[in-house]
Design a protein around this motif. Structure first.
Motif, PDB file in Angstrom:
ATOM      1  N   GLU A 112       0.832  -1.210   0.000  1.00  0.00           N
ATOM      2  CA  GLU A 112       0.000   0.000   0.000  1.00  0.00           C
ATOM      3  C   GLU A 112       0.865   1.258   0.000  1.00  0.00           C
ATOM      4  O   GLU A 112       0.550   2.234  -0.677  1.00  0.00           O
ATOM      5  CB  GLU A 112      -0.942  -0.011   1.209  1.00  0.00           C
ATOM      6  CG  GLU A 112      -1.945   1.108   1.190  1.00  0.00           C
ATOM      7  CD  GLU A 112      -2.824   1.120  -0.049  1.00  0.00           C
ATOM      8  OE1 GLU A 112      -3.183   2.232  -0.494  1.00  0.00           O
ATOM      9  OE2 GLU A 112      -3.152   0.057  -0.591  1.00  0.00           O
ATOM     10  N   LEU A 113       1.961   1.231   0.717  1.00  0.00           N
ATOM     11  CA  LEU A 113       2.898   2.357   0.720  1.00  0.00           C
ATOM     12  C   LEU A 113       3.439   2.614  -0.686  1.00  0.00           C
ATOM     13  O   LEU A 113       3.473   3.755  -1.152  1.00  0.00           O
ATOM     14  CB  LEU A 113       4.056   2.089   1.686  1.00  0.00           C
ATOM     15  CG  LEU A 113       5.248   3.031   1.584  1.00  0.00           C
ATOM     16  CD1 LEU A 113       4.873   4.429   2.042  1.00  0.00           C
ATOM     17  CD2 LEU A 113       6.413   2.502   2.386  1.00  0.00           C
ATOM     18  N   GLU A 114       3.829   1.562  -1.378  1.00  0.00           N
ATOM     19  CA  GLU A 114       4.356   1.736  -2.735  1.00  0.00           C
ATOM     20  C   GLU A 114       3.272   2.266  -3.681  1.00  0.00           C
ATOM     21  O   GLU A 114       3.543   3.132  -4.508  1.00  0.00           O
ATOM     22  CB  GLU A 114       4.952   0.435  -3.259  1.00  0.00           C
ATOM     23  CG  GLU A 114       5.722   0.649  -4.537  1.00  0.00           C
ATOM     24  CD  GLU A 114       6.677  -0.474  -4.884  1.00  0.00           C
ATOM     25  OE1 GLU A 114       7.305  -0.372  -5.940  1.00  0.00           O
ATOM     26  OE2 GLU A 114       6.802  -1.444  -4.110  1.00  0.00           O
ATOM     27  N   ARG A 115       2.042   1.771  -3.555  1.00  0.00           N
ATOM     28  CA  ARG A 115       0.940   2.299  -4.377  1.00  0.00           C
ATOM     29  C   ARG A 115       0.733   3.788  -4.099  1.00  0.00           C
ATOM     30  O   ARG A 115       0.554   4.583  -5.022  1.00  0.00           O
ATOM     31  CB  ARG A 115      -0.360   1.533  -4.107  1.00  0.00           C
ATOM     32  CG  ARG A 115      -0.488   0.269  -4.923  1.00  0.00           C
ATOM     33  CD  ARG A 115      -1.896  -0.294  -4.859  1.00  0.00           C
ATOM     34  NE  ARG A 115      -2.281  -0.761  -3.543  1.00  0.00           N
ATOM     35  CZ  ARG A 115      -1.955  -1.941  -3.033  1.00  0.00           C
ATOM     36  NH1 ARG A 115      -1.237  -2.792  -3.720  1.00  0.00           N
ATOM     37  NH2 ARG A 115      -2.355  -2.287  -1.832  1.00  0.00           N
ATOM     38  N   PHE A 116       0.772   4.176  -2.832  1.00  0.00           N
ATOM     39  CA  PHE A 116       0.610   5.578  -2.459  1.00  0.00           C
ATOM     40  C   PHE A 116       1.721   6.430  -3.075  1.00  0.00           C
ATOM     41  O   PHE A 116       1.465   7.489  -3.634  1.00  0.00           O
ATOM     42  CB  PHE A 116       0.627   5.701  -0.927  1.00  0.00           C
ATOM     43  CG  PHE A 116       0.563   7.112  -0.424  1.00  0.00           C
ATOM     44  CD1 PHE A 116      -0.613   7.843  -0.509  1.00  0.00           C
ATOM     45  CD2 PHE A 116       1.674   7.705   0.147  1.00  0.00           C
ATOM     46  CE1 PHE A 116      -0.678   9.151  -0.033  1.00  0.00           C
ATOM     47  CE2 PHE A 116       1.619   9.009   0.619  1.00  0.00           C
ATOM     48  CZ  PHE A 116       0.440   9.730   0.529  1.00  0.00           C
ATOM     49  N   ALA A 117       2.961   5.957  -3.019  1.00  0.00           N
ATOM     50  CA  ALA A 117       4.093   6.700  -3.584  1.00  0.00           C
ATOM     51  C   ALA A 117       3.967   6.799  -5.103  1.00  0.00           C
ATOM     52  O   ALA A 117       4.256   7.851  -5.683  1.00  0.00           O
ATOM     53  CB  ALA A 117       5.404   6.022  -3.204  1.00  0.00           C
ATOM     54  N   ARG A 118       3.538   5.758  -5.754  1.00  0.00           N
ATOM     55  CA  ARG A 118       3.423   5.766  -7.216  1.00  0.00           C
ATOM     56  C   ARG A 118       2.308   6.682  -7.706  1.00  0.00           C
ATOM     57  O   ARG A 118       2.368   7.164  -8.836  1.00  0.00           O
ATOM     58  CB  ARG A 118       3.211   4.358  -7.740  1.00  0.00           C
ATOM     59  CG  ARG A 118       4.457   3.516  -7.644  1.00  0.00           C
ATOM     60  CD  ARG A 118       4.160   2.107  -8.133  1.00  0.00           C
ATOM     61  NE  ARG A 118       5.252   1.222  -7.838  1.00  0.00           N
ATOM     62  CZ  ARG A 118       6.278   1.031  -8.656  1.00  0.00           C
ATOM     63  NH1 ARG A 118       6.338   1.668  -9.800  1.00  0.00           N
ATOM     64  NH2 ARG A 118       7.239   0.196  -8.330  1.00  0.00           N
ATOM     65  N   GLN A 119       1.309   6.947  -6.886  1.00  0.00           N
ATOM     66  CA  GLN A 119       0.245   7.867  -7.286  1.00  0.00           C
ATOM     67  C   GLN A 119       0.820   9.235  -7.585  1.00  0.00           C
ATOM     68  O   GLN A 119       0.365   9.914  -8.485  1.00  0.00           O
ATOM     69  CB  GLN A 119      -0.809   7.977  -6.190  1.00  0.00           C
ATOM     70  CG  GLN A 119      -1.681   6.763  -6.069  1.00  0.00           C
ATOM     71  CD  GLN A 119      -2.605   6.846  -4.873  1.00  0.00           C
ATOM     72  OE1 GLN A 119      -2.587   7.800  -4.109  1.00  0.00           O
ATOM     73  NE2 GLN A 119      -3.408   5.813  -4.686  1.00  0.00           N
TER      74      GLN A 119
END
Length: 133
Positions: A112-119
């Motif tokens: 979820e952290l990586e998804r948030f950063a990629r946004q």
């Protein structure tokens, strides 16, 4: 370019130790070391050193971002002693997200952290998913 600021919850001293430890850990990798910066407050009068208040990660490379998230996961696993570690990640656009990870859900939190950063990457002009004006 991805710019993330990570801050740990807890007392200033406890969070400061976690910030320093994570920054040191990330800096041991050549790719991550160039993208990592420890943020410190100036020391108060008479103090020997500043208080570490955050860890910043700045990178234009998706593989470096993925490597940083993986390194954070390993680092978290080494520090989990029966209680969750809570932290907040803030993107350059000011949006932030709080996370709390323990051994059971660490991998889900990191995904979820990586998804948030990629946004952030997708929202930037010229970034993946961006549309031309």
């Amino acid at each position: 370019m991805t710019h993330l600021t990570l801050t740990f919850d807890g007392s200033k001293e406890e969070a400061g130790e976690l910030h320093r430890s994570l920054a040191t850990w990330l800096s041991m990798d050549k790719r991550l070391g160039r993208a990592t910066r420890l943020v410190e407050e100036p020391p108060p009068p008479g103090a020997l050193g500043g208080l570490a208040t955050a860890v910043e990660l700045v990178t234009a490379s998706t593989p470096v971002l993925s490597a940083a998230v993986g390194a954070l996961g390993y680092w978290l696993g080494q520090r989990m002693t029966g209680h969750p570690i809570s932290f907040t990640v803030t993107r350059a656009d000011g949006s932030s997200r709080s996370f709390s990870a323990d051994r059971r859900d660490r991998d889900l939190v990191l995904a979820e952290l990586e998804r948030f950063a990629r946004q952030e990457r997708a929202a930037q002009p010229g970034g993946p998913g961006a549309t031309a004006p």
